[in-house]
Design an enzyme around this catalytic site. Structure first.
Site, PDB file in Angstrom:
ATOM      1  N   HIS A  14       1.065  -0.955   0.009  1.00 63.00           N
ATOM      2  CA  HIS A  14      -0.006   0.002   0.001  1.00 63.00           C
ATOM      3  C   HIS A  14       0.855   1.350   0.073  1.00 63.00           C
ATOM      4  CE1 HIS A  14      -3.751   2.064   1.575  1.00 63.00           C
ATOM      5  NE2 HIS A  14      -2.885   3.230   1.097  1.00 63.00           N
ATOM      6  N   HIS A  16       1.641   5.431  -1.832  1.00 58.78           N
ATOM      7  CA  HIS A  16       1.034   6.666  -2.564  1.00 58.78           C
ATOM      8  C   HIS A  16       2.699   7.123  -3.182  1.00 58.78           C
ATOM      9  CE1 HIS A  16      -2.796   6.627  -0.862  1.00 58.78           C
ATOM     10  NE2 HIS A  16      -2.345   6.452   0.088  1.00 58.78           N
ATOM     11  N   LEU A  17       2.645   7.163  -4.474  1.00 62.50           N
ATOM     12  CA  LEU A  17       3.786   7.570  -5.118  1.00 62.50           C
ATOM     13  C   LEU A  17       3.818   9.012  -5.604  1.00 62.50           C
ATOM     14  CD1 LEU A  17       5.491   4.527  -7.106  1.00 62.50           C
ATOM     15  CD2 LEU A  17       6.420   5.851  -5.080  1.00 62.50           C
ATOM     16  N   ARG A  18       2.452   9.511  -5.778  1.00 60.72           N
ATOM     17  CA  ARG A  18       2.142  10.700  -6.342  1.00 60.72           C
ATOM     18  C   ARG A  18       2.427  10.982  -7.809  1.00 60.72           C
ATOM     19  NH1 ARG A  18      -0.968  10.756  -2.053  1.00 60.72           N
ATOM     20  NH2 ARG A  18      -0.114  11.987  -0.289  1.00 60.72           N
ATOM     21  N   ASN A  42      -5.087   7.474  -6.078  1.00 61.02           N
ATOM     22  CA  ASN A  42      -5.822   8.736  -5.671  1.00 61.02           C
ATOM     23  C   ASN A  42      -4.887   9.956  -6.127  1.00 61.02           C
ATOM     24  OD1 ASN A  42      -3.740   8.179  -3.696  1.00 61.02           O
ATOM     25  ND2 ASN A  42      -4.879   9.269  -2.283  1.00 61.02           N
ATOM     26  N   LYS A 100      -9.253   0.015  -5.832  1.00 60.35           N
ATOM     27  CA  LYS A 100      -9.347   0.729  -4.372  1.00 60.35           C
ATOM     28  C   LYS A 100     -10.773   1.159  -4.221  1.00 60.35           C
ATOM     29  CE  LYS A 100      -7.744   2.312  -0.568  1.00 60.35           C
ATOM     30  NZ  LYS A 100      -6.678   3.357  -0.511  1.00 60.35           N
ATOM     31  N   HIS A 137     -10.483   1.546   1.720  1.00 58.36           N
ATOM     32  CA  HIS A 137     -10.082   2.151   2.686  1.00 58.36           C
ATOM     33  C   HIS A 137     -11.350   2.156   3.798  1.00 58.36           C
ATOM     34  CE1 HIS A 137      -8.598   6.549   4.443  1.00 58.36           C
ATOM     35  NE2 HIS A 137      -9.738   6.170   4.961  1.00 58.36           N
ATOM     36  N   HIS A 175      -4.666  -0.666   5.864  1.00 62.98           N
ATOM     37  CA  HIS A 175      -4.241   0.094   6.939  1.00 62.98           C
ATOM     38  C   HIS A 175      -5.008   0.104   8.244  1.00 62.98           C
ATOM     39  CE1 HIS A 175      -6.737   3.224   4.850  1.00 62.98           C
ATOM     40  NE2 HIS A 175      -6.053   3.484   4.210  1.00 62.98           N
ATOM     41  N   LEU A 220      -4.765   9.322   7.828  1.00 62.88           N
ATOM     42  CA  LEU A 220      -6.149   8.810   8.178  1.00 62.88           C
ATOM     43  C   LEU A 220      -6.250   7.266   7.353  1.00 62.88           C
ATOM     44  CD1 LEU A 220      -8.178  11.798   6.379  1.00 62.88           C
ATOM     45  CD2 LEU A 220      -8.494  10.813   8.915  1.00 62.88           C
ATOM     46  N   ASP A 248       1.421   2.458   3.576  1.00 65.42           N
ATOM     47  CA  ASP A 248       0.569   3.966   3.511  1.00 65.42           C
ATOM     48  C   ASP A 248       1.449   5.208   3.267  1.00 65.42           C
ATOM     49  OD1 ASP A 248      -1.633   5.207   2.675  1.00 65.42           O
ATOM     50  OD2 ASP A 248      -2.474   5.439   4.817  1.00 65.42           O
ATOM     51  N   HIS A 252       3.296  14.640   1.636  1.00 64.46           N
ATOM     52  CA  HIS A 252       2.776  16.111   1.262  1.00 64.46           C
ATOM     53  C   HIS A 252       3.819  17.013   1.445  1.00 64.46           C
ATOM     54  CE1 HIS A 252      -1.475  14.780   1.100  1.00 64.46           C
ATOM     55  NE2 HIS A 252      -1.286  13.906   2.117  1.00 64.46           N
ATOM     56  N   ALA A 264      -3.774  14.969   5.339  1.00 65.05           N
ATOM     57  CA  ALA A 264      -3.707  13.845   6.103  1.00 65.05           C
ATOM     58  C   ALA A 264      -2.485  12.896   5.323  1.00 65.05           C
ATOM     59  CB  ALA A 264      -4.841  13.076   6.176  1.00 65.05           C
TER      60      ALA A 264
HETATM   61  O1  DOR Z   1      -3.432   9.846   5.807  1.00 63.04           O
HETATM   62  C1  DOR Z   1      -3.645   9.476   4.575  1.00 63.04           C
HETATM   63  N1  DOR Z   1      -3.054   9.933   3.442  1.00 63.04           N
HETATM   64  N2  DOR Z   1      -4.507   8.552   4.339  1.00 63.04           N
HETATM   65  C2  DOR Z   1      -5.140   8.136   3.022  1.00 63.04           C
HETATM   66  O2  DOR Z   1      -5.982   7.347   3.079  1.00 63.04           O
HETATM   67  C3  DOR Z   1      -4.482   8.743   1.708  1.00 63.04           C
HETATM   68  C4  DOR Z   1      -3.271   9.630   1.982  1.00 63.04           C
HETATM   69  C5  DOR Z   1      -2.963  10.158   1.040  1.00 63.04           C
HETATM   70  O3  DOR Z   1      -2.971   9.995  -0.098  1.00 63.04           O
HETATM   71  O4  DOR Z   1      -2.401  11.596   1.176  1.00 63.04           O
HETATM   72 ZN    ZN Z   2      -3.454   4.978   1.377  1.00 59.04          ZN
END
Ligand code: DOR
Ligand code: ZN
Length: 344
Positions: A14, A16-18, A42, A100, A137, A175, A220, A248, A252, A264
């Site tokens: 799990h 997030h690579l952006r 996302n 997802k 999620h 998560h 989150l 996860d 940011h 988050a």
């Molecule tokens: O804290 C989080 N950040 N929870 C998520 O489900 C998404 C993630 C994000 O993409 O920043």
């Molecule tokens: Zn996530």
């Protein structure tokens, strides 16, 4: 005392690579440790088509530094309007390995998510038929539900009815943060699994408020009470095979975290494996780290385990206060602190 530990190379189930410059900056931290990762869809706009997923995959591979070996495993972002044929075609041709479920409004870039689980029943039925995992999620999002209860309420209101309607659906509760979710997954069938992050093993909700608001401890689902952290630790280290590694990691920019409405997400990729090693050591379960990190995930996803080995050594390492994030600094998990282990 164990001071060196060699295990099969792990995967991150799990992540997030952006995209763009931030992706290029964060990708090496993951590729340094993990052979494969389930890449979350996302983005803005979200990855809803197989064509978009294939293009995203190419951008990731193009950003991978020379000599690094890493395979992104792509996912589909479900919306109220997702077409079952699109999902099935992308799964059949290997573009994506899972889909997802973001309940609309649950987290970062989830506004196009699913407003009512019944709306995607036909998609879920098709996924059940073709054996494609649904990654959830697991939080309800109604304003009247307390944020600390959202995961537990998801179990009763969404997961249980969904899994009754789709008795063969392969389901990953992503998560998990609560005793409730740990018990639900442990008590479920073999087709149900869960990922666990480093932060939910290491911090409880006090960390968010200790000495003032700590935005870098905010993600989150939000961290819960200590009793929940302890239950999640037991699940991760207990050797059941149903709980596996998913960081996860969610970068940011520092300015987006340290803001009046801070985003988050915790950027734990730089020292993720080191953090898990600490937890397994503290629980007297270092002998189970390999299963959690490198064996149970591939088994669930029906993929071979990695053949390569990595070694962790018990040598203290300093975590930088911030890292270059593709134009703006990013503050990593445990910034300014020390890890007890490092990758040899
Ligand atoms: O804290 C989080 N950040 N929870 C998520 O489900 C998404 C993630 C994000 O993409 O920043
Ligand atoms: Zn996530």
């Amino acid at each position: 005392m164990t001071t060196r530990l060699t295990i099969r190379r792990p995967d991150d189930w799990h992540l997030h690579l952006r995209d763009g410059a931030m992706m290029a900056a964060v990708l090496p931290y993951t590729a340094r440790q993990f052979a494969r990762a389930i890449v979350m869809p996302n983005l803005s706009p979200p990855v809803t088509t197989a064509k978009a997923a294939a293009a995203y995959r190419e951008r990731i591979l193009a950003a991978l530094p020379e000599g690094m070996d890493f395979t992104p495993l792509m996912t589909a972002y479900l919306t109220d309007d997702t077409d079952p044929d699109e999902i099935a075609a992308g799964f059949a041709d290997g573009t994506w390995v899972a889909a997802k479920l973001y309940p609309a409004g649950a987290t970062t870039n989830s506004s196009s998510g699913v407003t009512d689980i019944r709306k995607i029943d036909a998609v879920v039925a098709r996924m059940e038929e073709i054996g494609m995992p649904l990654l959830a999620h697991g939080e309800v999002t109604h304003d009247e539900v307390d944020i600390f209860d959202r995961e537990a309420r998801f179990i009763d209101e969404v997961a249980i009815p969904l899994l009754k309607r789709h008795r063969a659906l392969r389901f990953v509760f992503e998560h998990i943060t609560t005793k409730d979710a740990a018990e639900f997954v442990a008590g479920g069938s073999e087709r149900i699994a869960a990922t666990i992050t480093p932060q939910h093993l290491q911090i409880n909700r006090n960390a968010i408020f200790k000495g003032g608001i700590n935005p870098h401890a905010y993600c989150l689902p939000v961290a819960k009470r200590e009793e929940h952290r302890l239950a999640v630790r037991k699940a991760a280290t207990g050797g059941s095979g149903k709980f596996f590694l998913g960081t996860d990691s969610a970068p940011h920019a520092k300015s987006a975290k340290e803001s009046a409405c801070g985003c988050a997400g915790i950027f734990n990729a730089p020292f993720a494996l080191e953090a898990y090693a600490e937890v397994f050591e503290e629980e007297g379960a270092l002998d189970r780290l390999e299963a959690f990190a490198s064996l149970d995930g591939p088994r669930f996803y029906r993929l071979p385990a990695n053949e390569e080995r990595i070694t962790l050594e018990r040598v203290e390492t300093a975590v930088p206060a911030s890292l270059e994030g593709g134009g703006e600094p990013i503050v990593p998990y445990r910034a300014g602190g020390r890890m007890r282990w490092r990758l040899a």
